[in-house]
Design a protein around this motif. Structure first.
Motif, mmCIF file in Angstrom:
data_model
loop_
_atom_site.group_PDB
_atom_site.id
_atom_site.type_symbol
_atom_site.label_atom_id
_atom_site.label_comp_id
_atom_site.label_asym_id
_atom_site.label_seq_id
_atom_site.Cartn_x
_atom_site.Cartn_y
_atom_site.Cartn_z
ATOM 1 N N ILE A 183 -4.623 -3.546 -8.804
ATOM 2 C CA ILE A 183 -4.610 -2.397 -7.897
ATOM 3 C C ILE A 183 -6.037 -2.123 -7.446
ATOM 4 N N LYS A 184 -6.197 -2.001 -6.159
ATOM 5 C CA LYS A 184 -7.488 -1.736 -5.530
ATOM 6 C C LYS A 184 -7.471 -0.306 -4.988
ATOM 7 N N ASN A 185 -8.592 0.348 -4.953
ATOM 8 C CA ASN A 185 -8.758 1.714 -4.415
ATOM 9 C C ASN A 185 -8.127 2.785 -5.300
ATOM 10 N N GLU A 186 -7.978 2.517 -6.586
ATOM 11 C CA GLU A 186 -7.360 3.495 -7.491
ATOM 12 C C GLU A 186 -8.092 4.832 -7.484
ATOM 13 N N LEU A 187 -9.385 4.800 -7.345
ATOM 14 C CA LEU A 187 -10.187 6.013 -7.518
ATOM 15 C C LEU A 187 -10.761 6.564 -6.218
ATOM 16 N N LEU A 188 -10.265 6.111 -5.089
ATOM 17 C CA LEU A 188 -10.817 6.561 -3.808
ATOM 18 C C LEU A 188 -10.225 7.863 -3.283
ATOM 19 N N ALA A 189 -9.249 8.431 -3.948
ATOM 20 C CA ALA A 189 -8.613 9.652 -3.444
ATOM 21 C C ALA A 189 -9.635 10.769 -3.230
ATOM 22 N N GLY A 190 -10.664 10.797 -4.030
ATOM 23 C CA GLY A 190 -11.706 11.819 -3.882
ATOM 24 C C GLY A 190 -12.496 11.687 -2.584
ATOM 25 N N GLY A 191 -12.414 10.535 -1.948
ATOM 26 C CA GLY A 191 -13.127 10.321 -0.692
ATOM 27 C C GLY A 191 -12.358 10.776 0.525
ATOM 28 N N THR A 192 -11.122 11.229 0.330
ATOM 29 C CA THR A 192 -10.315 11.684 1.454
ATOM 30 C C THR A 192 -11.015 12.860 2.130
ATOM 31 N N GLY A 193 -11.121 12.782 3.418
ATOM 32 C CA GLY A 193 -11.852 13.790 4.194
ATOM 33 C C GLY A 193 -13.116 13.169 4.748
ATOM 34 N N ASP A 194 -13.856 12.501 3.887
ATOM 35 C CA ASP A 194 -15.037 11.769 4.341
ATOM 36 C C ASP A 194 -14.643 10.408 4.898
ATOM 37 N N LEU A 195 -13.549 9.871 4.379
ATOM 38 C CA LEU A 195 -13.005 8.595 4.827
ATOM 39 C C LEU A 195 -11.622 8.837 5.423
ATOM 40 N N PRO A 196 -11.164 7.985 6.324
ATOM 41 C CA PRO A 196 -9.789 8.122 6.814
ATOM 42 C C PRO A 196 -8.809 8.030 5.645
ATOM 43 N N PHE A 197 -7.787 8.891 5.620
ATOM 44 C CA PHE A 197 -6.898 8.969 4.463
ATOM 45 C C PHE A 197 -6.219 7.643 4.145
ATOM 46 N N THR A 198 -5.880 6.856 5.155
ATOM 47 C CA THR A 198 -5.220 5.581 4.872
ATOM 48 C C THR A 198 -6.169 4.577 4.211
ATOM 49 N N GLU A 199 -7.471 4.766 4.365
ATOM 50 C CA GLU A 199 -8.450 3.887 3.722
ATOM 51 C C GLU A 199 -8.603 4.205 2.244
ATOM 52 N N THR A 200 -8.104 5.357 1.819
ATOM 53 C CA THR A 200 -8.229 5.746 0.410
ATOM 54 C C THR A 200 -6.954 5.478 -0.382
ATOM 55 N N THR A 216 0.852 -1.182 0.000
ATOM 56 C CA THR A 216 0.000 0.000 0.000
ATOM 57 C C THR A 216 0.888 1.233 0.000
ATOM 58 N N ASP A 217 0.509 2.229 -0.766
ATOM 59 C CA ASP A 217 1.253 3.491 -0.799
ATOM 60 C C ASP A 217 0.282 4.593 -1.193
ATOM 61 N N GLU A 218 0.512 5.776 -0.687
ATOM 62 C CA GLU A 218 -0.378 6.883 -1.030
ATOM 63 C C GLU A 218 -0.194 7.336 -2.473
ATOM 64 N N ARG A 219 0.929 6.970 -3.102
ATOM 65 C CA ARG A 219 1.246 7.398 -4.466
ATOM 66 C C ARG A 219 0.899 6.293 -5.455
ATOM 67 N N LEU A 220 -0.141 6.511 -6.230
ATOM 68 C CA LEU A 220 -0.603 5.519 -7.189
ATOM 69 C C LEU A 220 0.480 5.168 -8.200
ATOM 70 N N PHE A 221 1.258 6.164 -8.642
ATOM 71 C CA PHE A 221 2.266 5.888 -9.661
ATOM 72 C C PHE A 221 3.314 4.881 -9.179
ATOM 73 N N ILE A 222 3.558 4.812 -7.880
ATOM 74 C CA ILE A 222 4.493 3.825 -7.325
ATOM 75 C C ILE A 222 3.909 2.419 -7.503
ATOM 76 N N LEU A 223 2.627 2.265 -7.194
ATOM 77 C CA LEU A 223 1.995 0.957 -7.344
ATOM 78 C C LEU A 223 1.899 0.538 -8.802
ATOM 79 N N ILE A 282 10.579 -9.114 -5.398
ATOM 80 C CA ILE A 282 10.477 -8.021 -6.366
ATOM 81 C C ILE A 282 10.155 -6.719 -5.650
ATOM 82 N N LEU A 283 9.251 -6.771 -4.671
ATOM 83 C CA LEU A 283 8.890 -5.588 -3.892
ATOM 84 C C LEU A 283 10.102 -5.030 -3.149
#
Length: 109
Positions: free
Chosen positions: A29-46, A6-13, A64-65
């Motif tokens: 990749i899961k949660n690709e489009l959840l960044a817009g929910g930040t504020g309503d959801l905990p940031f780590t969940e997005t 998990t990483d906050e930067r999509l380009f890394i994933l 590899i990781l």
């Protein structure tokens, strides 16, 4: 299925996913489009997450990781490089060519 990273930067994933795909490890990749929910959801969940489809791929994927994480730590000091596949110039902090997506060759970094 098993969560690999998990990483906050999509380009890394996206870069890591491409390396896993090249190794024939099925992942997504899961949660690709959840960044817009930040504020309503905990940031780590997005934050985007990289998942493997098969648990049996985990040992190879973790290697590899770990290799990929080393390039992230060293990339701020890496010199610019030219892609051996397409000839595109890339900044040193990119581990993959921004044009064709190929990994930087060890002799070009």
């Amino acid at each position: 299925m098993i969560k690999l990273f998990t990483d906050e930067r999509l380009f890394i994933l996206v870069q890591l996913k491409q390396q896993l795909d090249e190794a024939d490890l099925s992942c997504f990749i899961k949660n690709e489009l959840l960044a817009g929910g930040t504020g309503d959801l905990p940031f780590t969940e997005t934050w985007p997450e990289l998942w493997l489809n098969k648990k049996s791929d985990y040992p190879q994927a973790i290697k590899i990781l770990n290799d990929f994480k080393k390039t992230l730590d060293e990339s701020s000091e890496a010199p610019d490089w030219t892609c051996p596949h397409c000839g595109e110039d890339n900044e040193g902090h990119y581990g993959l060519c921004w044009s064709c997506g190929r990994q930087a060759a060890s002799e070009s970094t």
